[in-house]
Design a protein around this motif. Structure first.
Motif, PDB file in Angstrom:
ATOM      1  N   ALA A  85     -19.420 -36.070  89.056  1.00 45.22           N
ATOM      2  CA  ALA A  85     -20.322 -35.433  88.095  1.00 45.22           C
ATOM      3  C   ALA A  85     -21.766 -35.439  88.566  1.00 45.22           C
ATOM      4  CB  ALA A  85     -20.211 -36.145  86.746  1.00 45.22           C
ATOM      5  N   TYR A  86     -22.125 -36.355  89.456  1.00 45.10           N
ATOM      6  CA  TYR A  86     -23.500 -36.511  89.908  1.00 45.10           C
ATOM      7  C   TYR A  86     -23.775 -35.826  91.244  1.00 45.10           C
ATOM      8  CZ  TYR A  86     -20.889 -39.958  92.531  1.00 45.10           C
ATOM      9  OH  TYR A  86     -19.939 -40.554  93.322  1.00 45.10           O
ATOM     10  N   CYS A  87     -22.814 -35.134  91.832  1.00 44.52           N
ATOM     11  CA  CYS A  87     -22.925 -34.659  93.217  1.00 44.52           C
ATOM     12  C   CYS A  87     -24.139 -33.754  93.410  1.00 44.52           C
ATOM     13  CB  CYS A  87     -21.656 -33.920  93.633  1.00 44.52           C
ATOM     14  SG  CYS A  87     -21.712 -33.343  95.350  1.00 44.52           S
ATOM     15  N   PHE A  88     -25.048 -34.164  94.294  1.00 40.62           N
ATOM     16  CA  PHE A  88     -26.272 -33.394  94.510  1.00 40.62           C
ATOM     17  C   PHE A  88     -26.015 -32.097  95.275  1.00 40.62           C
ATOM     18  CE2 PHE A  88     -26.008 -36.072  98.302  1.00 40.62           C
ATOM     19  CZ  PHE A  88     -26.293 -35.165  99.322  1.00 40.62           C
ATOM     20  N   ALA A  89     -24.802 -31.922  95.828  1.00 40.40           N
ATOM     21  CA  ALA A  89     -24.478 -30.692  96.572  1.00 40.40           C
ATOM     22  C   ALA A  89     -24.039 -29.558  95.654  1.00 40.40           C
ATOM     23  CB  ALA A  89     -23.384 -30.980  97.597  1.00 40.40           C
ATOM     24  N   ARG A  90     -23.844 -29.823  94.389  1.00 41.95           N
ATOM     25  CA  ARG A  90     -23.352 -28.786  93.475  1.00 41.95           C
ATOM     26  C   ARG A  90     -24.172 -27.492  93.516  1.00 41.95           C
ATOM     27  NH1 ARG A  90     -19.521 -29.831  89.568  1.00 41.95           N
ATOM     28  NH2 ARG A  90     -18.724 -31.978  89.487  1.00 41.95           N
ATOM     29  N   THR A 139     -25.417 -25.850  95.793  1.00 39.23           N
ATOM     30  CA  THR A 139     -25.140 -24.964  96.928  1.00 39.23           C
ATOM     31  C   THR A 139     -24.109 -23.902  96.575  1.00 39.23           C
ATOM     32  OG1 THR A 139     -23.426 -26.449  97.824  1.00 39.23           O
ATOM     33  CG2 THR A 139     -25.686 -26.795  98.580  1.00 39.23           C
ATOM     34  N   HIS A 140     -23.300 -24.138  95.562  1.00 37.06           N
ATOM     35  CA  HIS A 140     -22.296 -23.146  95.176  1.00 37.06           C
ATOM     36  C   HIS A 140     -22.930 -21.902  94.559  1.00 37.06           C
ATOM     37  CE1 HIS A 140     -18.259 -24.034  96.227  1.00 37.06           C
ATOM     38  NE2 HIS A 140     -17.702 -23.569  95.122  1.00 37.06           N
ATOM     39  N   ALA A 141     -24.144 -22.051  94.058  1.00 33.26           N
ATOM     40  CA  ALA A 141     -24.822 -20.895  93.478  1.00 33.26           C
ATOM     41  C   ALA A 141     -25.074 -19.822  94.532  1.00 33.26           C
ATOM     42  CB  ALA A 141     -26.149 -21.330  92.849  1.00 33.26           C
ATOM     43  N   TYR A 142     -25.232 -20.234  95.797  1.00 37.33           N
ATOM     44  CA  TYR A 142     -25.458 -19.264  96.863  1.00 37.33           C
ATOM     45  C   TYR A 142     -24.218 -18.419  97.136  1.00 37.33           C
ATOM     46  CZ  TYR A 142     -29.714 -21.891  97.824  1.00 37.33           C
ATOM     47  OH  TYR A 142     -30.940 -22.503  97.708  1.00 37.33           O
ATOM     48  N   MET A 143     -23.066 -18.875  96.654  1.00 39.33           N
ATOM     49  CA  MET A 143     -21.832 -18.126  96.822  1.00 39.33           C
ATOM     50  C   MET A 143     -21.532 -17.264  95.604  1.00 39.33           C
ATOM     51  SD  MET A 143     -21.237 -19.314  99.767  1.00 39.33           S
ATOM     52  CE  MET A 143     -19.648 -18.570 100.125  1.00 39.33           C
ATOM     53  N   GLY A 144     -22.476 -17.209  94.652  1.00 39.35           N
ATOM     54  CA  GLY A 144     -22.252 -16.448  93.431  1.00 39.35           C
ATOM     55  C   GLY A 144     -21.314 -17.158  92.476  1.00 39.35           C
ATOM     56  N   LEU A 145     -21.261 -18.485  92.587  1.00 37.63           N
ATOM     57  CA  LEU A 145     -20.348 -19.277  91.766  1.00 37.63           C
ATOM     58  C   LEU A 145     -21.123 -20.328  90.985  1.00 37.63           C
ATOM     59  CD1 LEU A 145     -17.505 -19.762  94.384  1.00 37.63           C
ATOM     60  CD2 LEU A 145     -17.473 -18.245  92.411  1.00 37.63           C
ATOM     61  N   SER A 146     -20.432 -20.967  90.050  1.00 40.11           N
ATOM     62  CA  SER A 146     -21.060 -21.981  89.223  1.00 40.11           C
ATOM     63  C   SER A 146     -21.043 -23.338  89.904  1.00 40.11           C
ATOM     64  CB  SER A 146     -20.328 -22.091  87.883  1.00 40.11           C
ATOM     65  OG  SER A 146     -20.814 -23.209  87.150  1.00 40.11           O
ATOM     66  N   LEU A 188     -30.897 -35.569  90.672  1.00 38.85           N
ATOM     67  CA  LEU A 188     -30.477 -34.531  89.727  1.00 38.85           C
ATOM     68  C   LEU A 188     -31.200 -33.206  89.991  1.00 38.85           C
ATOM     69  CD1 LEU A 188     -30.410 -36.585  86.387  1.00 38.85           C
ATOM     70  CD2 LEU A 188     -28.466 -35.972  87.847  1.00 38.85           C
ATOM     71  N   PRO A 189     -31.035 -32.635  91.183  1.00 39.61           N
ATOM     72  CA  PRO A 189     -31.703 -31.362  91.453  1.00 39.61           C
ATOM     73  C   PRO A 189     -31.026 -30.193  90.736  1.00 39.61           C
ATOM     74  CG  PRO A 189     -30.304 -31.956  93.296  1.00 39.61           C
ATOM     75  CD  PRO A 189     -30.268 -33.114  92.338  1.00 39.61           C
ATOM     76  N   LEU A 190     -31.826 -29.239  90.284  1.00 36.74           N
ATOM     77  CA  LEU A 190     -31.338 -27.968  89.751  1.00 36.74           C
ATOM     78  C   LEU A 190     -30.187 -28.154  88.765  1.00 36.74           C
ATOM     79  CD1 LEU A 190     -31.600 -26.051  93.153  1.00 36.74           C
ATOM     80  CD2 LEU A 190     -33.178 -25.908  91.219  1.00 36.74           C
ATOM     81  N   GLU A 191     -29.048 -27.488  89.019  1.00 35.60           N
ATOM     82  CA  GLU A 191     -27.938 -27.493  88.056  1.00 35.60           C
ATOM     83  C   GLU A 191     -27.234 -28.840  87.921  1.00 35.60           C
ATOM     84  OE1 GLU A 191     -28.104 -23.239  89.739  1.00 35.60           O
ATOM     85  OE2 GLU A 191     -28.234 -25.268  90.542  1.00 35.60           O
ATOM     86  N   VAL A 192     -27.429 -29.758  88.852  1.00 35.64           N
ATOM     87  CA  VAL A 192     -26.792 -31.078  88.741  1.00 35.64           C
ATOM     88  C   VAL A 192     -27.238 -31.754  87.447  1.00 35.64           C
ATOM     89  CG1 VAL A 192     -26.390 -33.304  89.853  1.00 35.64           C
ATOM     90  CG2 VAL A 192     -26.801 -31.282  91.244  1.00 35.64           C
ATOM     91  N   ARG A 193     -28.481 -31.520  87.083  1.00 40.13           N
ATOM     92  CA  ARG A 193     -29.028 -32.125  85.857  1.00 40.13           C
ATOM     93  C   ARG A 193     -28.144 -31.824  84.656  1.00 40.13           C
ATOM     94  NH1 ARG A 193     -33.941 -28.869  83.895  1.00 40.13           N
ATOM     95  NH2 ARG A 193     -32.164 -27.456  83.629  1.00 40.13           N
ATOM     96  N   ASP A 194     -27.799 -30.547  84.447  1.00 37.80           N
ATOM     97  CA  ASP A 194     -27.032 -30.170  83.262  1.00 37.80           C
ATOM     98  C   ASP A 194     -25.603 -30.680  83.320  1.00 37.80           C
ATOM     99  OD1 ASP A 194     -29.275 -28.923  82.324  1.00 37.80           O
ATOM    100  OD2 ASP A 194     -28.634 -26.898  82.838  1.00 37.80           O
ATOM    101  N   ARG A 218     -17.002 -26.012 101.836  1.00 37.79           N
ATOM    102  CA  ARG A 218     -17.970 -25.797 100.762  1.00 37.79           C
ATOM    103  C   ARG A 218     -17.283 -26.157  99.454  1.00 37.79           C
ATOM    104  NH1 ARG A 218     -22.273 -21.941 102.082  1.00 37.79           N
ATOM    105  NH2 ARG A 218     -21.824 -20.841 104.036  1.00 37.79           N
ATOM    106  N   GLY A 219     -18.008 -26.837  98.573  1.00 37.62           N
ATOM    107  CA  GLY A 219     -17.392 -27.325  97.350  1.00 37.62           C
ATOM    108  C   GLY A 219     -16.631 -28.604  97.644  1.00 37.62           C
ATOM    109  N   CYS A 220     -16.289 -29.335  96.588  1.00 40.14           N
ATOM    110  CA  CYS A 220     -15.571 -30.603  96.794  1.00 40.14           C
ATOM    111  C   CYS A 220     -14.678 -30.907  95.599  1.00 40.14           C
ATOM    112  CB  CYS A 220     -16.555 -31.741  97.009  1.00 40.14           C
ATOM    113  SG  CYS A 220     -15.751 -33.306  97.464  1.00 40.14           S
ATOM    114  N   GLU A 221     -13.417 -31.110  95.892  1.00 42.49           N
ATOM    115  CA  GLU A 221     -12.418 -31.335  94.845  1.00 42.49           C
ATOM    116  C   GLU A 221     -12.546 -32.713  94.203  1.00 42.49           C
ATOM    117  OE1 GLU A 221      -7.642 -30.476  94.185  1.00 42.49           O
ATOM    118  OE2 GLU A 221      -8.478 -30.569  96.203  1.00 42.49           O
ATOM    119  N   HIS A 222     -13.285 -33.628  94.804  1.00 47.36           N
ATOM    120  CA  HIS A 222     -13.458 -34.948  94.187  1.00 47.36           C
ATOM    121  C   HIS A 222     -14.084 -34.836  92.803  1.00 47.36           C
ATOM    122  CE1 HIS A 222     -13.336 -37.267  98.273  1.00 47.36           C
ATOM    123  NE2 HIS A 222     -12.139 -37.040  97.774  1.00 47.36           N
TER     124      HIS A 222
END
Length: 379
Positions: free
Chosen positions: A103-108, A110-117, A287-293, A96-100
């Motif tokens: 900036a455009y990653c559409f998976a970002r 998913t981290h909100a489900y872990m209580g993270l940014s 650009l879903p959800l937080e990816v937009r910002d 979960r998450g990706c160190e690469h």
């Protein structure tokens, strides 16, 4: 043991909910050096927190964001989907998450489900699944399991830097090879070459294909937008070495970003074809959800002269919105601009002889693993 949100939240700076809230309070550039996101907004499922100046200037003394990895023990590893606009119905995500830090990653989100940014946390607060191979073996052994191509790398990259230490992806491949199960891999990393021995053996049995995402050939743009992924040259070299080893390869021109990397479509396909690639695909920026910002912030920092134009063209392909999640439109967009991008891609691919055949991987070689304590087959 404390929950991930408690463990990580105390050390985070999550000062705002929107890019506009970050005027004058951006994360210090030196602190986020080597990271793709410039902001770390609160996730959807945690309280918003504000940056507080205590008068001591302590925010300036905070250390750079270091990569932290927490191991988790999921109960299942195969994720299924019924989305009509993607080519696979099952996938595995070793991390979960990706160190690469793209900036455009559409998976970002998913981290909100872990209580993270979905911002800097997504790149620095990672989760590894060290029991993935054992879970996979158990799930493949279940009575009635029907094999279809297993997709890996469709959410976060299975060959991101922490894979060097955890080797979860290699263990997964060992299970799939032993079971004769087909797999399709997507990555931006040259680390996939470490497993060329397994992949070449699987390719001889028509059990694998590997796709590399080549977003740009411009090293400056790649460094700014994908700070810890392999360089464009390394990705093309990786495609060449995989192809020479007899492993079917695909180039993904993804994402295509209007007025940023859109002009490179033909050059990327030319370079990939010269490296031995025979299949190609593309995906329009999502650009879903937080990816937009996160992406807007990236544009305003790295390309302030064209940020408004890029976003304007994106909206022209998304019905006037930043994103349209409608099946059939989310990958390709809509309208005249999206249409001409698609035609350019198709014309270039046809000229280079790409996509003349779409390789279908074998499923008839599958033999279920013997479950722990199970009985071997007589035949």
């Amino acid at each position: 043991m404390s929950s991930p949100s408690h463990r990580f939240a105390a050390s985070r700076i999550a000062p705002a909910q929107r890019v506009e809230d970050y005027v004058g309070v951006q994360i210090d550039p030196e602190r986020r050096r080597g990271r793709g996101a410039g902001i770390n907004p609160s996730g959807r499922f945690e309280p918003a927190r504000q940056l507080f100046d205590d008068g001591w200037g302590s925010a300036d003394d905070l250390p750079p964001f270091r990569t932290e990895v927490q191991e988790e023990q999921p109960r299942r590893i195969i994720t299924t989907n019924q989305s009509p606009d993607i080519s696979f119905d099952r996938s595995i995500n070793p991390y979960r998450g990706c160190e690469h830090g793209c900036a455009y990653c559409f998976a970002r989100p998913t981290h909100a489900y872990m209580g993270l940014s979905p911002g800097v946390d997504f790149e620095t607060r990672l989760f590894a699944k060290p029991n993935a191979a054992q879970l996979l073996e158990r799930e493949l052994a279940k009575p009635g399991y029907q094999p279809r191509t297993m997709a890996i790398g469709t959410n976060t990259d299975p060959y991101q830097p922490i894979e060097k230490r955890y080797r979860i992806m290699r263990e997964i491949l060992e299970v799939l090879e032993a079971a004769g199960h087909p797999v399709g891999i997507v990555t931006k990393s040259a680390l996939v070459l470490r497993d060329i021995d397994i992949l070449s053996r699987m390719a001889e049995r028509n059990l694998c294909k590997v796709a590399l995402s080549v977003t740009t050939l411009d090293r400056k743009l790649a460094r700014a937008m994908e700070p810890r992924a392999a360089t464009p040259e390394r990705r093309l070299s990786t495609l060449r070495l995989l192809s020479e080893a007899g492993i079917p390869t695909t180039v993904m021109v993804a994402p295509i970003i209007p007025a940023l990397n859109e002009s490179e479509i033909e050059r990327i396909l030319d370079s990939a074809a010269a490296a031995g690639v025979r299949e190609a695909g593309y995906v329009l920026l999502r650009l879903p959800l937080e990816v937009r910002d996160v992406f807007k912030d990236f544009l305003e920092r790295a390309y302030p002269d064209r940020a408004k134009h890029v976003l304007s063209v994106i909206r022209s392909m998304r019905g006037g919105k930043d994103y349209d999640a409608t099946w059939g439109k989310r990958m390709r967009g809509d309208g005249p601009y999206a249409w001409q991008i698609g035609r350019r891609f198709e014309i270039a691919a046809r000229r280079l002889g790409l996509n003349r055949e779409r390789r279908q991987l074998a499923t008839d070689l599958f033999r279920p693993p013997v479950a722990e304590g199970g009985q071997l087959s007589l035949f």
